[in-house]
Write a protein that holds these residues in place. Structure first.
Motif, PDB file in Angstrom:
ATOM      1  N   GLY A   1     -43.511 122.887 -48.183  1.00  0.00           N
ATOM      2  CA  GLY A   1     -42.868 122.255 -49.332  1.00  0.00           C
ATOM      3  C   GLY A   1     -42.419 123.188 -50.437  1.00  0.00           C
ATOM      4  N   SER A   2     -42.538 124.487 -50.227  1.00  0.00           N
ATOM      5  CA  SER A   2     -42.136 125.422 -51.279  1.00  0.00           C
ATOM      6  C   SER A   2     -40.644 125.771 -51.204  1.00  0.00           C
ATOM      7  CB  SER A   2     -42.967 126.699 -51.212  1.00  0.00           C
ATOM      8  OG  SER A   2     -42.783 127.373 -49.975  1.00  0.00           O
ATOM      9  N   ALA A   3     -39.948 125.308 -50.154  1.00  0.00           N
ATOM     10  CA  ALA A   3     -38.515 125.553 -50.015  1.00  0.00           C
ATOM     11  C   ALA A   3     -37.855 124.353 -49.351  1.00  0.00           C
ATOM     12  CB  ALA A   3     -38.261 126.816 -49.198  1.00  0.00           C
ATOM     13  N   PHE A   4     -36.549 124.265 -49.516  1.00  0.00           N
ATOM     14  CA  PHE A   4     -35.750 123.256 -48.821  1.00  0.00           C
ATOM     15  C   PHE A   4     -34.661 123.957 -48.031  1.00  0.00           C
ATOM     16  CE2 PHE A   4     -33.666 123.876 -52.910  1.00  0.00           C
ATOM     17  CZ  PHE A   4     -32.307 123.918 -52.592  1.00  0.00           C
TER      18      PHE A   4
ATOM     19  N   ALA B   1     -38.043 114.771 -41.386  1.00  0.00           N
ATOM     20  CA  ALA B   1     -37.726 115.348 -42.691  1.00  0.00           C
ATOM     21  C   ALA B   1     -37.013 114.302 -43.537  1.00  0.00           C
ATOM     22  CB  ALA B   1     -36.849 116.590 -42.533  1.00  0.00           C
ATOM     23  N   GLU B   2     -36.930 114.581 -44.818  1.00  0.00           N
ATOM     24  CA  GLU B   2     -36.108 113.790 -45.726  1.00  0.00           C
ATOM     25  C   GLU B   2     -34.710 114.399 -45.667  1.00  0.00           C
ATOM     26  OE1 GLU B   2     -35.833 112.895 -50.528  1.00  0.00           O
ATOM     27  OE2 GLU B   2     -37.743 113.561 -49.657  1.00  0.00           O
ATOM     28  N   VAL B   3     -33.743 113.630 -45.165  1.00  0.00           N
ATOM     29  CA  VAL B   3     -32.407 114.170 -44.906  1.00  0.00           C
ATOM     30  C   VAL B   3     -31.374 113.486 -45.793  1.00  0.00           C
ATOM     31  CG1 VAL B   3     -30.643 114.626 -43.152  1.00  0.00           C
ATOM     32  CG2 VAL B   3     -33.071 114.589 -42.507  1.00  0.00           C
TER      33      VAL B   3
ATOM     34  N   ALA C   1     -35.973 117.059 -60.127  1.00  0.00           N
ATOM     35  CA  ALA C   1     -36.643 115.774 -60.392  1.00  0.00           C
ATOM     36  C   ALA C   1     -37.280 115.166 -59.144  1.00  0.00           C
ATOM     37  CB  ALA C   1     -35.636 114.788 -60.978  1.00  0.00           C
ATOM     38  N   ARG C   2     -36.872 115.642 -57.966  1.00  0.00           N
ATOM     39  CA  ARG C   2     -37.377 115.059 -56.725  1.00  0.00           C
ATOM     40  C   ARG C   2     -38.866 115.321 -56.574  1.00  0.00           C
ATOM     41  NH1 ARG C   2     -38.446 117.645 -51.986  1.00  0.00           N
ATOM     42  NH2 ARG C   2     -38.618 116.311 -50.132  1.00  0.00           N
ATOM     43  N   PRO C   3     -39.642 114.254 -56.290  1.00  0.00           N
ATOM     44  CA  PRO C   3     -41.080 114.460 -56.074  1.00  0.00           C
ATOM     45  C   PRO C   3     -41.343 115.207 -54.772  1.00  0.00           C
ATOM     46  CG  PRO C   3     -40.471 112.189 -55.572  1.00  0.00           C
ATOM     47  CD  PRO C   3     -39.252 112.846 -56.166  1.00  0.00           C
ATOM     48  N   ASP C   4     -42.444 115.922 -54.716  1.00  0.00           N
ATOM     49  CA  ASP C   4     -42.812 116.620 -53.485  1.00  0.00           C
ATOM     50  C   ASP C   4     -43.065 115.611 -52.376  1.00  0.00           C
ATOM     51  OD1 ASP C   4     -42.653 119.025 -54.777  1.00  0.00           O
ATOM     52  OD2 ASP C   4     -44.787 119.070 -55.309  1.00  0.00           O
ATOM     53  N   GLY C   5     -42.775 116.007 -51.164  1.00  0.00           N
ATOM     54  CA  GLY C   5     -42.982 115.098 -50.038  1.00  0.00           C
ATOM     55  C   GLY C   5     -42.681 115.782 -48.735  1.00  0.00           C
TER      56      GLY C   5
END
Length: 198
Positions: free
Chosen positions: A43-46, A97-99, A148-152
């Motif tokens: 979760g430290s990168a996208f 993943a969140e896409v 602003a996106r929460p971690d997930g």
């Protein structure tokens, strides 16, 4: 070997060395990023990815975002590239993943073919190729959304070359993935690159 030939060979060697120092290394087909996959999982990168191969540039004059027949779309080779990229995620331990994607058909189809879960559109990911005046506003909107996106779940964004270049300074190849860390005050740091590059 003549002096002129030696000089020519030396110039070629020096140019190759100089180029290798300037251009980040990227495997041509395997796409095996190391630090990037680990950072995506924890979760430290996208990942921000350019859509897969879609021959041409821009879109036809009669472009309609709601009508794929008016757009530049993925080729069969591009669809295979997207499928193989989805397999690359799986082989690196990411099954879902969140896409989020641009509404353009070539991006949406790329995102669906990754097979990582539900695909949703996000307006700041839409192309501003024809409207360069939107560049700064859309890039700022994307940074604010990311902040602003929460971690997930691991985050995967599918978009266009112009958007990725504006955000990261990198000119990606079709299907290339850029691994990015988000810091304080909307700061970004590219940590890796990967992809099934044709």
């Amino acid at each position: 070997m003549s002096t002129a030939c030696r000089a020519a060979v030396l110039r070629v060697i020096l140019l190759a060395v100089f180029t290798s120092l300037l251009v980040p290394a990227l495997p041509a087909s395997a796409g095996q990023a190391g630090a990037g996959w680990d950072a995506l999982k924890n979760g430290s990168a996208f990942v921000i990815m350019r859509h897969a191969l879609a021959p041409g540039t821009g879109d036809p004059e009669n472009f309609d975002v709601d009508d794929c027949s008016t757009q530049r779309n993925l080729s069969d080779k591009g669809r295979q590239q997207a499928l193989r990229t989805g397999e690359l995620f799986q082989s690196n331990g990411i099954a879902s993943a969140e896409v989020w994607t641009s509404a353009w058909c070539r991006c949406f189809e790329t995102a669906k073919l990754l097979a990582l879960g539900q695909v949703r559109t996000l307006e700041p990911l839409n192309s501003f190729f024809r409207r360069r005046d939107r560049r700064d506003a859309q890039t700022a909107a994307l940074k604010n959304w990311l902040q602003a996106r929460p971690d997930g779940n691991p985050l995967v964004l599918v978009t266009h070359q112009v958007n990725i270049t504006a955000l990261t300074g990198i000119y990606p190849k079709s299907g290339e993935m850029i691994f990015v860390e988000m810091g304080a005050n909307n700061s970004l740091r590219v940590i890796d690159r990967a992809g099934i590059i044709e």
